[in-house]
Design a protein around this motif. Structure first.
Motif, PDB file in Angstrom:
ATOM      1  N   THR A  89       0.923  -1.149  -0.018  1.00  0.00           N
ATOM      2  CA  THR A  89       0.099  -0.092  -0.022  1.00  0.00           C
ATOM      3  C   THR A  89       0.886   1.304   0.137  1.00  0.00           C
ATOM      4  OG1 THR A  89      -1.801   1.038   1.004  1.00  0.00           O
ATOM      5  CG2 THR A  89      -0.136   0.096   2.693  1.00  0.00           C
ATOM      6  N   GLN A  90       0.182   2.520  -0.259  1.00  0.00           N
ATOM      7  CA  GLN A  90       1.061   3.547  -0.196  1.00  0.00           C
ATOM      8  C   GLN A  90       1.014   4.175   1.023  1.00  0.00           C
ATOM      9  OE1 GLN A  90      -0.814   5.478  -3.722  1.00  0.00           O
ATOM     10  NE2 GLN A  90       0.962   4.882  -4.957  1.00  0.00           N
ATOM     11  N   MET A  91       2.024   5.214   1.257  1.00  0.00           N
ATOM     12  CA  MET A  91       2.106   6.001   2.473  1.00  0.00           C
ATOM     13  C   MET A  91       0.668   7.055   2.403  1.00  0.00           C
ATOM     14  SD  MET A  91       6.022   7.692   2.356  1.00  0.00           S
ATOM     15  CE  MET A  91       5.502   8.945   3.399  1.00  0.00           C
ATOM     16  N   GLY A  92       0.398   6.890   3.861  1.00  0.00           N
ATOM     17  CA  GLY A  92      -0.752   7.890   3.895  1.00  0.00           C
ATOM     18  C   GLY A  92      -2.042   7.023   3.898  1.00  0.00           C
ATOM     19  N   ASN A  93      -2.054   5.805   3.386  1.00  0.00           N
ATOM     20  CA  ASN A  93      -3.299   5.102   3.601  1.00  0.00           C
ATOM     21  C   ASN A  93      -3.474   4.553   4.851  1.00  0.00           C
ATOM     22  OD1 ASN A  93      -3.729   5.462   0.850  1.00  0.00           O
ATOM     23  ND2 ASN A  93      -2.986   3.574   0.206  1.00  0.00           N
ATOM     24  N   ASP A  94      -4.900   3.782   5.001  1.00  0.00           N
ATOM     25  CA  ASP A  94      -5.492   3.176   6.324  1.00  0.00           C
ATOM     26  C   ASP A  94      -5.663   1.745   5.675  1.00  0.00           C
ATOM     27  OD1 ASP A  94      -7.530   5.942   7.174  1.00  0.00           O
ATOM     28  OD2 ASP A  94      -5.433   5.821   7.296  1.00  0.00           O
ATOM     29  N   LYS A  95      -5.069   0.756   6.639  1.00  0.00           N
ATOM     30  CA  LYS A  95      -5.302  -0.678   6.269  1.00  0.00           C
ATOM     31  C   LYS A  95      -5.493  -1.498   7.619  1.00  0.00           C
ATOM     32  CE  LYS A  95      -4.481  -0.628   2.001  1.00  0.00           C
ATOM     33  NZ  LYS A  95      -5.998  -0.994   0.734  1.00  0.00           N
ATOM     34  N   SER A  96      -6.168  -2.523   7.543  1.00  0.00           N
ATOM     35  CA  SER A  96      -6.287  -3.569   8.512  1.00  0.00           C
ATOM     36  C   SER A  96      -5.942  -4.830   8.320  1.00  0.00           C
ATOM     37  CB  SER A  96      -7.956  -3.613   8.868  1.00  0.00           C
ATOM     38  OG  SER A  96      -8.465  -2.345   9.327  1.00  0.00           O
TER      39      SER A  96
END
Lengths: 111, 114
Positions: free
Chosen positions: B13-20
């Protein structure tokens, strides 16, 4: 602060050799010391040691704990290429049960 | 029959994203953990829940928030991902925090932040 130090950090041997991996620790409230083997994925449990001087053995692997000198060793005899892995030593404290890991020893066994 | 299972296995994923990242155990254990393993293979505790109650919360940025909907599940949500969050995240479980039993680990989630 509780701490675990493993040595050596890496080791290269040939099949058939015997290796000894070291784990020293500092802890305020000892509960148990554990050894894990990690290949590509999850660390898999090898041994749990709670008492000094009692050797735990499983096939070619064995481990012992010295609570007076605060260390443990993991021995592997007649090494095989399948023993190549990272070996992790971990300390379990009594307050919360969390495991504090050492840096690991990367063992490579060459044919 | 996987005892401790994590999803996904890989996450890019890219910087700044939110992930779980999700974790489930079918061992009937009361205690679950999140560990982070860096590039040098050093495993460090992040959080632990016992029966849905937070019992360990190490020095982890507030961007990391664990959630335990029931004692068989412990999810990890990460907000505003940073490059330094790249690591392998391991979920683990044990019968209780105090019993002299080993932790059982999942296969890990390799997170890469670009």
């Amino acid at each position: 602060e509780d701490k675990v130090v493993q040595s050596p950090l890496s080791l290269v041997v040939h099949e058939g050799d015997t290796v000894t991996l070291n784990c020293s620790y500092e802890v305020t409230n000892f509960r148990s010391l554990l050894w894990y083997k990690q290949e590509k994925k999850a660390p898999t449990f090898l041994f749990m040691l709670t008492s000094s001087g009692i050797e735990k053995k499983s096939g070619r692997l064995s481990s012992i704990l010295d609570k007076k000198e605060l260390f443990s060793i993991l021995n592997i005899t007649a090494t095989q290429t399948g023993d190549s892995a990272v070996y992790l030593c971990a300390l379990r404290s009594s307050n919360t049960g969390k495991l504090i890991f050492g840096q690991g020893t990367t063992l490579q066994v060459k044919p | 029959d996987t005892a401790v299972s994590q999803t996904p296995k890989y996450l890019v994923t890219q910087m700044g994203n939110d992930k779980s990242i999700k974790c489930e155990q079918n061992l009937g254990h009361d205690t679950m953990y999140w560990y982070k393993q860096d590039s040098k293979k050093f495993l460090k505790i992040m959080f632990s829940y016992n029966n849905k109650e937070l019992i360990i919360n190490e020095t982890v940025p507030n961007r990391f928030s664990p959630k335990s909907p029931d004692k068989a599940h412990l999810n990890l949500h990460i907000n505003s991902l940073e490059l330094g969050d790249s690591a392998v995240y391991f979920c683990a479980s044990s019968p209780s925090p105090r019993e002299k039993t080993p932790l059982h680990f999942g296969n890990g989630t390799r997170l890469t932040v670009t």
